[in-house]
Design a protein around this motif. Structure first.
Motif, PDB file in Angstrom:
ATOM      1  N   LYS A  81       0.880  -1.164   0.000  1.00  0.00           N
ATOM      2  CA  LYS A  81       0.000   0.000   0.000  1.00  0.00           C
ATOM      3  C   LYS A  81       0.920   1.218   0.000  1.00  0.00           C
ATOM      4  O   LYS A  81       1.567   1.527   1.005  1.00  0.00           O
ATOM      5  CB  LYS A  81      -0.894  -0.012   1.242  1.00  0.00           C
ATOM      6  N   LEU A  82       1.002   1.894  -1.130  1.00  0.00           N
ATOM      7  CA  LEU A  82       2.013   2.918  -1.363  1.00  0.00           C
ATOM      8  C   LEU A  82       1.424   4.315  -1.201  1.00  0.00           C
ATOM      9  O   LEU A  82       0.502   4.701  -1.922  1.00  0.00           O
ATOM     10  CB  LEU A  82       2.597   2.746  -2.767  1.00  0.00           C
ATOM     11  N   VAL A  83       1.986   5.071  -0.267  1.00  0.00           N
ATOM     12  CA  VAL A  83       1.561   6.440  -0.001  1.00  0.00           C
ATOM     13  C   VAL A  83       2.767   7.358  -0.196  1.00  0.00           C
ATOM     14  O   VAL A  83       3.881   7.029   0.228  1.00  0.00           O
ATOM     15  CB  VAL A  83       1.008   6.574   1.429  1.00  0.00           C
ATOM     16  N   ILE A  84       2.554   8.506  -0.840  1.00  0.00           N
ATOM     17  CA  ILE A  84       3.638   9.436  -1.129  1.00  0.00           C
ATOM     18  C   ILE A  84       3.369  10.772  -0.447  1.00  0.00           C
ATOM     19  O   ILE A  84       2.261  11.025   0.018  1.00  0.00           O
ATOM     20  CB  ILE A  84       3.796   9.642  -2.650  1.00  0.00           C
ATOM     21  N   ASP A  85       4.395  11.641  -0.400  1.00  0.00           N
ATOM     22  CA  ASP A  85       4.129  12.967   0.168  1.00  0.00           C
ATOM     23  C   ASP A  85       3.692  13.965  -0.894  1.00  0.00           C
ATOM     24  O   ASP A  85       2.807  14.783  -0.671  1.00  0.00           O
ATOM     25  CB  ASP A  85       5.310  13.484   1.003  1.00  0.00           C
ATOM     26  N   ASP A  86       4.297  13.904  -2.094  1.00  0.00           N
ATOM     27  CA  ASP A  86       3.942  14.830  -3.162  1.00  0.00           C
ATOM     28  C   ASP A  86       4.271  14.172  -4.498  1.00  0.00           C
ATOM     29  O   ASP A  86       5.380  13.674  -4.694  1.00  0.00           O
ATOM     30  CB  ASP A  86       4.721  16.133  -3.010  1.00  0.00           C
ATOM     31  N   HIS A  87       3.308  14.183  -5.417  1.00  0.00           N
ATOM     32  CA  HIS A  87       3.484  13.450  -6.672  1.00  0.00           C
ATOM     33  C   HIS A  87       4.661  13.982  -7.485  1.00  0.00           C
ATOM     34  O   HIS A  87       5.495  13.201  -7.977  1.00  0.00           O
ATOM     35  CB  HIS A  87       2.204  13.513  -7.507  1.00  0.00           C
ATOM     36  N   ALA A  88       4.759  15.288  -7.638  1.00  0.00           N
ATOM     37  CA  ALA A  88       5.829  15.852  -8.456  1.00  0.00           C
ATOM     38  C   ALA A  88       7.200  15.527  -7.889  1.00  0.00           C
ATOM     39  O   ALA A  88       8.121  15.150  -8.634  1.00  0.00           O
ATOM     40  CB  ALA A  88       5.648  17.364  -8.581  1.00  0.00           C
ATOM     41  N   GLN A  89       7.354  15.655  -6.567  1.00  0.00           N
ATOM     42  CA  GLN A  89       8.667  15.414  -5.971  1.00  0.00           C
ATOM     43  C   GLN A  89       9.018  13.942  -5.935  1.00  0.00           C
ATOM     44  O   GLN A  89      10.164  13.558  -6.210  1.00  0.00           O
ATOM     45  CB  GLN A  89       8.734  16.014  -4.563  1.00  0.00           C
ATOM     46  N   THR A  90       8.071  13.080  -5.585  1.00  0.00           N
ATOM     47  CA  THR A  90       8.410  11.663  -5.468  1.00  0.00           C
ATOM     48  C   THR A  90       8.721  11.044  -6.824  1.00  0.00           C
ATOM     49  O   THR A  90       9.605  10.196  -6.933  1.00  0.00           O
ATOM     50  CB  THR A  90       7.291  10.867  -4.775  1.00  0.00           C
TER      51      THR A  90
END
Length: 328
Positions: free
Chosen positions: A241-250
């Motif tokens: 289950k993949l969670v990121i902080d910010d789409h552009a940065q990750t």
């Protein structure tokens, strides 16, 4: 008016971790609800010096408080050997958003370590099993310390396993925490089979495979902060289950940047951003979840939120050095 100058010790002393975690959570919420401004991180590349500068400005309105600031940070890998200086140094300018007065200039390096740990703690609180008692960390550098300090604030951590190629770094970590936890050195797999795992390495070839993690381990992937860095095997990311902080940065420089640009992983594999969990737009951990991953690149809103906590506490307790920066 006076500007507060706050060094590393001042930042450390004025950053109570529970309040910092709450402020970082507020920042994620503000970003998700549109109550924050965060221009893209900008880079100045200096190949002649094998280094770069990065500028990270932000403003956020957390309801009860608002704040603005900018962090100026470098990465110069040759610094320790050539100049006896840290590879990474940061300076934070914290301003009053109403009139733009510079309220404080503070050490951004300690601030970064603190807020990075706090961000992992927010993700851990939403994604790790409720009864988590064990914590593993891969990489025993400076970031590993605040990972444990922060995560043990949101979970009752008892057992800690640290893995690093540098035995002296492992020993230093164990010595630092052995009066608070049952802490020992171990393999990557030993660390990965804990309830919560944080990876804080600069590697470009994955070091954590699917066999290295437990069935319900929550992973905070904190090490990747530039293109090409990659700590977790693709199959770990794809199955989690993949969670990121910010789409552009990750997608540019986070843990997922390599498999994303290779087409191995796409947007359908991303469960959501951490702000969506904080605002209940998407679900956090459910009984059906197995491994979860938080891909954290570090956001400027986190620095501003952390600087707010530091400034308020330092101002209240009379810490730091006051000086007349503007002469007004």
């Amino acid at each position: 008016m006076e500007t507060l100058l706050l060094n590393k010790e001042d930042v450390h002393e004025n950053t109570p971790m529970p309040e910092l975690i709450a402020a970082i959570e507020d920042a994620f919420e503000a970003y998700e609800t549109g109550d924050a401004q965060m221009p893209a991180k900008s880079y100045i590349d200096l190949p002649q010096y094998n280094g770069d500068f990065r500028s990270m400005p932000a403003y956020l309105d957390a309801g009860d408080w608002d704040a603005a600031g900018i962090k100026w940070v470098n990465v110069h890998p040759d610094n320790p050997e050539k100049f006896d200086l840290p590879t990474v140094m940061g300076t934070m300018v914290y301003s009053d958003p109403e009139n733009a007065y510079p309220l404080a200039i503070m050490d951004g390096t300690e601030l970064t370590m603190k807020r990075t740990g706090a961000a992992a703690a927010v993700a851990t609180d939403y994604l790790a099993v409720e009864d988590a008692t064990s914590f593993g960390v891969v990489g025993a550098g400076v970031q590993s310390y605040t990972q444990l300090e922060a995560i043990s604030t949101v979970r009752d951590i008892e057992e800690v396993v640290v893995s690093d190629l540098d035995d002296d770094a492992v020993d230093a970590f164990v010595d630092h925490f052995d009066d608070r936890f049952d802490v020992r050195g171990g393999s990557i797999s030993d660390a990965g089979h804990c309830d919560v795992l944080s990876t804080v390495t600069p590697v470009e070839s994955p070091v954590v495979s699917p066999d290295d993690v437990g069935d319900d381990t929550h992973i905070n992937a904190m090490g990747a902060d530039a293109e090409g860095k990659h700590e977790l095997a693709d199959d770990v990311l794809l199955d989690a289950k993949l969670v990121i902080d910010d789409h552009a940065q990750t997608t540019h420089s986070g843990e997922i940047n390599v498999p994303y640009h290779e087409g191995v992983l796409d947007d359908d594999d991303i469960h959501g951003q951490i702000g969506e969990l904080v605002t209940d737009k998407t679900d956090a951990r459910t009984p059906e979840d197995g491994v979860s991953v938080f891909d954290s690149t570090g956001l400027a809103i986190q620095d501003v939120a952390a600087a707010h906590v530091v400034y308020e506490h330092a101002n209240e307790h009379g810490n730091g050095y006051e000086f007349d920066l503007l002469g007004v």
